[in-house]
Design a protein around this motif. Structure first.
Motif, mmCIF file in Angstrom:
data_model
loop_
_atom_site.group_PDB
_atom_site.id
_atom_site.type_symbol
_atom_site.label_atom_id
_atom_site.label_comp_id
_atom_site.label_asym_id
_atom_site.label_seq_id
_atom_site.Cartn_x
_atom_site.Cartn_y
_atom_site.Cartn_z
ATOM 1 N N GLY A 144 0.807 -1.210 0.000
ATOM 2 C CA GLY A 144 0.000 0.000 0.000
ATOM 3 C C GLY A 144 0.841 1.261 0.000
ATOM 4 O O GLY A 144 0.347 2.349 -0.307
ATOM 5 N N LEU A 145 2.134 1.120 0.328
ATOM 6 C CA LEU A 145 3.070 2.239 0.310
ATOM 7 C C LEU A 145 3.855 2.308 -0.995
ATOM 8 O O LEU A 145 4.059 3.384 -1.555
ATOM 9 N N SER A 146 4.313 1.145 -1.473
ATOM 10 C CA SER A 146 5.196 1.150 -2.639
ATOM 11 C C SER A 146 4.548 0.553 -3.885
ATOM 12 O O SER A 146 5.031 0.782 -4.996
ATOM 13 N N GLY A 147 3.469 -0.213 -3.729
ATOM 14 C CA GLY A 147 2.847 -0.882 -4.868
ATOM 15 C C GLY A 147 3.628 -2.110 -5.283
ATOM 16 O O GLY A 147 4.842 -2.205 -5.047
ATOM 17 N N SER A 148 2.933 -3.071 -5.865
ATOM 18 C CA SER A 148 3.586 -4.302 -6.320
ATOM 19 C C SER A 148 3.006 -4.751 -7.643
ATOM 20 O O SER A 148 1.781 -4.850 -7.789
ATOM 21 N N ALA A 149 3.873 -5.016 -8.620
ATOM 22 C CA ALA A 149 3.424 -5.610 -9.875
ATOM 23 C C ALA A 149 2.792 -6.964 -9.581
ATOM 24 O O ALA A 149 3.223 -7.692 -8.673
ATOM 25 N N CYS A 150 1.776 -7.311 -10.336
ATOM 26 C CA CYS A 150 1.030 -8.570 -10.187
ATOM 27 C C CYS A 150 0.229 -8.634 -8.885
ATOM 28 O O CYS A 150 -0.329 -9.679 -8.556
ATOM 29 N N GLU A 151 0.181 -7.530 -8.159
ATOM 30 C CA GLU A 151 -0.716 -7.406 -7.003
ATOM 31 C C GLU A 151 -1.311 -5.991 -7.010
ATOM 32 O O GLU A 151 -1.357 -5.313 -6.000
ATOM 33 N N VAL A 152 -1.772 -5.576 -8.190
ATOM 34 C CA VAL A 152 -2.204 -4.188 -8.375
ATOM 35 C C VAL A 152 -3.467 -3.896 -7.560
ATOM 36 O O VAL A 152 -3.540 -2.880 -6.859
ATOM 37 N N THR A 153 -4.459 -4.765 -7.636
ATOM 38 C CA THR A 153 -5.696 -4.517 -6.888
ATOM 39 C C THR A 153 -5.437 -4.545 -5.393
ATOM 40 O O THR A 153 -5.941 -3.699 -4.640
ATOM 41 N N TYR A 154 -4.649 -5.502 -4.937
ATOM 42 C CA TYR A 154 -4.299 -5.585 -3.517
ATOM 43 C C TYR A 154 -3.566 -4.325 -3.080
ATOM 44 O O TYR A 154 -3.867 -3.749 -2.026
ATOM 45 N N SER A 155 -2.617 -3.860 -3.894
ATOM 46 C CA SER A 155 -1.895 -2.620 -3.582
ATOM 47 C C SER A 155 -2.854 -1.436 -3.525
ATOM 48 O O SER A 155 -2.733 -0.558 -2.658
ATOM 49 N N MET A 156 -3.814 -1.427 -4.445
ATOM 50 C CA MET A 156 -4.783 -0.328 -4.514
ATOM 51 C C MET A 156 -5.614 -0.238 -3.241
ATOM 52 O O MET A 156 -5.756 0.842 -2.647
ATOM 53 N N VAL A 157 -6.157 -1.369 -2.785
ATOM 54 C CA VAL A 157 -7.026 -1.309 -1.603
ATOM 55 C C VAL A 157 -6.215 -1.032 -0.340
ATOM 56 O O VAL A 157 -6.692 -0.352 0.580
ATOM 57 N N LYS A 158 -4.982 -1.524 -0.293
ATOM 58 C CA LYS A 158 -4.148 -1.242 0.862
ATOM 59 C C LYS A 158 -3.727 0.231 0.893
ATOM 60 O O LYS A 158 -3.642 0.852 1.953
ATOM 61 N N GLY A 159 -3.472 0.797 -0.281
ATOM 62 C CA GLY A 159 -3.213 2.230 -0.349
ATOM 63 C C GLY A 159 -4.435 3.035 0.069
ATOM 64 O O GLY A 159 -4.319 4.069 0.738
ATOM 65 N N GLY A 160 -5.619 2.544 -0.294
ATOM 66 C CA GLY A 160 -6.860 3.188 0.136
ATOM 67 C C GLY A 160 -7.019 3.153 1.643
ATOM 68 O O GLY A 160 -7.478 4.128 2.260
ATOM 69 N N GLN A 161 -6.633 2.049 2.263
ATOM 70 C CA GLN A 161 -6.682 1.964 3.719
ATOM 71 C C GLN A 161 -5.757 3.008 4.357
ATOM 72 O O GLN A 161 -6.126 3.646 5.349
ATOM 73 N N ASN A 162 -4.579 3.194 3.786
ATOM 74 C CA ASN A 162 -3.649 4.184 4.317
ATOM 75 C C ASN A 162 -4.240 5.593 4.240
ATOM 76 O O ASN A 162 -4.108 6.389 5.182
ATOM 77 N N ALA A 163 -4.898 5.901 3.139
ATOM 78 C CA ALA A 163 -5.530 7.217 2.994
ATOM 79 C C ALA A 163 -6.691 7.369 3.977
ATOM 80 O O ALA A 163 -6.895 8.451 4.554
ATOM 81 N N PHE A 164 -7.447 6.294 4.191
ATOM 82 C CA PHE A 164 -8.535 6.291 5.165
ATOM 83 C C PHE A 164 -8.007 6.629 6.556
ATOM 84 O O PHE A 164 -8.586 7.444 7.291
ATOM 85 N N VAL A 165 -6.898 6.008 6.930
ATOM 86 C CA VAL A 165 -6.298 6.236 8.240
ATOM 87 C C VAL A 165 -5.916 7.705 8.414
ATOM 88 O O VAL A 165 -6.229 8.344 9.429
ATOM 89 N N LYS A 166 -5.235 8.264 7.436
ATOM 90 C CA LYS A 166 -4.767 9.645 7.546
ATOM 91 C C LYS A 166 -5.930 10.633 7.618
ATOM 92 O O LYS A 166 -5.909 11.592 8.405
ATOM 93 N N ALA A 167 -6.959 10.394 6.797
ATOM 94 C CA ALA A 167 -8.097 11.314 6.775
ATOM 95 C C ALA A 167 -8.928 11.207 8.052
ATOM 96 O O ALA A 167 -9.302 12.227 8.659
ATOM 97 N N LEU A 168 -9.223 9.979 8.480
ATOM 98 C CA LEU A 168 -10.061 9.809 9.665
ATOM 99 C C LEU A 168 -9.358 10.325 10.921
ATOM 100 O O LEU A 168 -9.994 10.914 11.799
ATOM 101 N N ALA A 169 -8.048 10.108 11.013
ATOM 102 C CA ALA A 169 -7.304 10.597 12.176
ATOM 103 C C ALA A 169 -7.476 12.108 12.345
ATOM 104 O O ALA A 169 -7.657 12.610 13.467
ATOM 105 N N LYS A 170 -7.434 12.839 11.236
ATOM 106 C CA LYS A 170 -7.599 14.293 11.308
ATOM 107 C C LYS A 170 -9.000 14.672 11.768
ATOM 108 O O LYS A 170 -9.192 15.689 12.448
ATOM 109 N N GLU A 171 -9.975 13.855 11.417
ATOM 110 C CA GLU A 171 -11.368 14.162 11.748
ATOM 111 C C GLU A 171 -11.707 13.867 13.207
ATOM 112 O O GLU A 171 -12.533 14.572 13.802
ATOM 113 N N VAL A 172 -11.098 12.846 13.792
ATOM 114 C CA VAL A 172 -11.527 12.405 15.127
ATOM 115 C C VAL A 172 -10.490 12.653 16.233
ATOM 116 O O VAL A 172 -10.738 12.330 17.392
#
Length: 246
Positions: A144-172
């Protein structure tokens, strides 16, 4: 549940990392709700182990996060509980070329790693906000930080989780709630079972620490992040990776 013990929900608890986290949280004074999807035997064995070793209550929660309708009723039931700690650990690998990935698999990955975890969090947040405290930790991935070839969807959702963490932390944060992520590197779990011995050896050689990580090393960091010692750590993605892809 013991009124004087905080209640922690751990998803994906029947896997190696979830199991290690559950044991560490029980040892540190938490009652537990441990979620599993298919591994009922593993979850029941973990529950018995926890209750035999520690003075705590452990409740099982079965849910298939890829099945939204099946999961929704169980998420709604969480609204009746005061959950102090959420560990979002559910997830499954997805290997293959991106252009060959099916839409069904992409939807499944997004449901397991993004949609359902966000709905669980939303269900539990009102009581966390009301009591001015709460700890949320998402187990993401180094991909989710660096991305991986042949695991594009997995990298995408893990990167989304990282963005969720950063955004929600600021809100709460003003409500006394901490939201962080732990992004493991190569950890010795069943997720690496598709690798040959030769591939595992090559992987070890590529990691500066010269070895795979242990589930317990991830669990140690999670336990610290949900403790009061980590009260000023918020919105962070911390990778446990042996200096691999750092």
């Amino acid at each position: 549940m013991h009124k004087d013990r905080p209640l922690a929900l751990v998803t994906g608890a029947s896997g190696e990392i979830g199991r290690a986290i559950s044991l560490k949280l029980a040892a540190s004074g938490h009652d537990l709700i441990i979620h599993y999807c298919q591994n009922k035997v593993g979850a029941e064995e973990l529950k018995m182990l926890i209750e035999s070793m520690f003075d705590c209550k452990c409740t099982l929660l079965q849910a298939d996060f890829s099945d939204y309708e099946h999961t929704q009723k169980k998420i709604d039931a969480l609204k009746n509980l005061v959950i102090d700690v959420i560990i979002h650990n559910s997830g499954q690998p997805s290997f293959g070329l991106f252009q060959e990935e099916t839409e069904e698999e992409m939807r499944r990955q997004m449901a397991i790693s993004l949609t359902v975890p966000s709905l669980i969090t939303k269900a539990c947040l009102p009581k966390m906000i009301a009591q001015k405290k709460g700890k949320i930790v998402v187990i993401t991935s180094i991909w989710g930080l660096s991305g991986s070839a042949c695991e594009v969807t997995y990298s995408m959702v893990k990167g989304g989780q990282n963005a969720f963490v950063k955004a929600l932390a600021k809100e709460v944060a003003l409500s006394g709630i901490n939201v962080n992520a732990v992004a493991p590197g190569a950890i010795h779990t069943r997720m690496l079972s598709d690798y040959s011995e030769e591939e595992i050896d090559a992987l070890r050689e590529d990691i500066p620490a010269g070895r795979l990580g242990k589930p317990e090393e991830v669990a140690e960091l999670v336990t610290f992040l949900v403790s009061e010692k980590a009260a000023y750590i918020n919105g962070q993605i911390i990778s446990v990776n042996g200096a691999w892809y750092c």
